[in-house]
Design an enzyme around this catalytic site. Sequence first.
Site, PDB file in Angstrom:
ATOM      1  CB  ILE A 440      -0.985  -0.024   1.190  1.00  0.00           C
ATOM      2  CG1 ILE A 440      -1.887  -1.254   1.091  1.00  0.00           C
ATOM      3  CG2 ILE A 440      -1.844   1.227   1.237  1.00  0.00           C
ATOM      4  CD1 ILE A 440      -2.614  -1.382  -0.241  1.00  0.00           C
ATOM      5  CB  CYS A 525      -0.312   9.535  18.566  1.00  0.00           C
ATOM      6  SG  CYS A 525      -0.609   8.781  20.181  1.00  0.00           S
ATOM      7  CD  GLU A 674     -10.308  -4.061   7.084  1.00  0.00           C
ATOM      8  OE1 GLU A 674     -10.154  -5.173   7.628  1.00  0.00           O
ATOM      9  OE2 GLU A 674     -11.421  -3.551   6.901  1.00  0.00           O
ATOM     10  CG  HIS A 703      -4.060  -1.589  11.882  1.00  0.00           C
ATOM     11  ND1 HIS A 703      -4.514  -1.757  10.597  1.00  0.00           N
ATOM     12  CD2 HIS A 703      -3.854  -0.259  12.046  1.00  0.00           C
ATOM     13  CE1 HIS A 703      -4.600  -0.569  10.013  1.00  0.00           C
ATOM     14  NE2 HIS A 703      -4.196   0.350  10.865  1.00  0.00           N
TER      15      HIS A 703
END
Length: 763
Positions: A440, A525, A674, A703
């Site tokens: 990606i 973050c 996704e 993730h």
Amino acid sequence: MTTIHNLGFPRIGARRELKFALESYWKGETSREALTTLGAALRRRHWADQAGLDLVPVGDFSFYDQVLDMSFALGNLPERVQDFHGDPLDNYFRVARGRSAQGGEAHAACCGGVAAGEMTKWFDTNYHYIVPEFTAQTPFTLDASRLLAQLAEAREQGVDAKPVIIGPLTYLALGKAKDGSSKLDLLPRILPAYAQLLDALVEAGAQWVQIDEPVLVTELDADWQHAFNLAYHELKGCRVKILLATYFGQLQDNQYLAANLPVAGLHVDAINGRDDIRPLLNLLSPHKVLSLGVINGRNIWKTDLNAVLDWLEPLAAQLGERLWIAPSCSLLHVPVDLANETKLDGDIKSWLAFALQKLDELRLLGTALRDGRDAVKEALAGNAAALAARRSSPRVHAPAVQAAVAKIDANLGRRASAYAQRARKQAALLRLPAYPTTTIGSFPQTPEIRHARSAFKAGTLDSAGYQAAMQAEIARSVREQEALGLDVFVHGEAERNDMVEYFGEQLEGYAFSQNGWVQSYGSRCVKPPILFGDISRPQPMTVAWTAYAQSLTDKPMKGMLTGPVTILNWSFVRDDQPRAASCRQLALAIRAEVLDLERAGVRVIQIDEAALREGLPLRRAQWGEYLDWAVESFRIAANGVRDETQIHTHMCYSEFNDIIASIAGMDADVITIETSRSDMELLDAFDHFRYPNQIGPGVYDIHSPNIPSREHIVGLMTKAAQRVPAERLWVNPDCGLKTRQWAEVLPALANMVAAAKELRAAA
């Protein structure tokens, strides 16, 4: 006396202390005790920061996600983790990210982790939550220990505490029934757990409990409206006072429902839902509190305090003690403290307010309502002067940019030929195999990359040294892709700190903070750039890096860009003009970059629109207008190229089944999405919609630290081929790889390439 209170506070710490503590714990470098001690210290500090408020939220602190916290409080654990015992925090992280602390997993040797919970966006924000999972037989068993412990901590510190929980209807609405059963059928099962929780909070000394039901600002059918009445009439027997909190939008047709629920108070978002307030005054009972969110909890511009007081003072006179004021929503969505910004341009800094400054604004409004404006006269004058300076600043308005936007017409967003013709030309040029493999965009941001970037920013590494360091990392990425056997390469984005901030730093009209961090999910973050003025592109932003990477290989090299809609939605956007106007300015800037990449010989260009769905209004009736200008902006950015240039776009964590026609209208040659955590459920859209172009369903959940097997990837792609013709399928991860380590990435991509080869052989 008007009550001032807060709905929630940023949990990560002003210096991202929670992020670093979590990542250290997950790596096995620090103990669980060290992590929990840091959490307690942050809570103490945040409660002290909110001193002077009449009520302070408790329970808004989380080690990962507030929705996941609610799942554990209700005993709603996925079956796949129920057999793991030991500390509940380890199970919590298993659901959040697939595993807990490194070295602390008894099952790691056999299975390397479990499937992490599905993750998606919290309403229309860039915050991600872990999706609750249900079946028709889901039991709910209360475990209030986390919330009760935090309440005890707060009371010991002398905090006037208001526990915060997610309401039963919002919790059910946000979840997913894995067996296709009706989520509302679970309401009779879940309500007793909520009643027990409220009773436990009363016993622990709570007088008010904030129950968040933001689903009330969405369109609810008759069944869900009835469920609200049923739920809150059952909960009204609890002895605690309930403040029902809504935010992010307007109540509209749910005004009567919300106003008449048997609760002690109602909070409404007066930033987005100002039109709700007058009707609510006529609907609320004479004893019910009305809390108004008068400070924007999602953006960082100073509040026009005099303007707020102009309309708030008559309400205060009318409602008296029944008027409460607060931010519009939790301050989770803004950075912690503007005082930490020592390098931000002084003029721009004077226009801003982060979480602590927003609470100062709230306190100032409270003082003005209680004691009169003269009591805060100097502060109000300073606020007015800052706002006037912003309105008149020549740095905000660029006539040339506005003139360019005025010249936009429909032809600017059209490709020269239809997809079928383009696809033939691209296939002849690129010569890709079936099931082509790619990534990606980003590869791991190694310590060497971060060190070089920090040294360059600090001035201890010169421009030539920094360029050499980044080129070395790009060369490494190319070598690894050659060794893996990928089909379309990326340069790895070593030079990019963030997919939005990187571009904003090179565009006129943007400013940047040092410590303006906002939680996206878990320890992740982001530091959204500040879009304060008209946008233009002074010079190429990515061409040199991409051209260098292409010079190292004969394989096609993708040019990697972030699209205008995503740059907009992941920025703190100016509030003095329509979002559509800012987006069109961004589209023209990205279009210029696309054309420069093409002129440099780049034949595959990916324009990420990860946040396209995120900007959707919460009510379907308003979707059309947004989608019109969002899709138009992408097409303006992408569609000036020749037929032979292949345009890709990427969308992560977007449930887009209901906007699939608009996605098709973007007319990208290839879209990557996704699908790994949802087990290809996102492809259900293609059961009823004939998507015309190529698609890459993500098969590697980036993730999670878990490494997908070749068999798992083949299984996912086999499911995909049942919905999309195999000749139009790509094989790729579900997002960029910057947050992972090379030790995880290389075996995962090797399995991905092996799976593609197996699929080709079987075709």
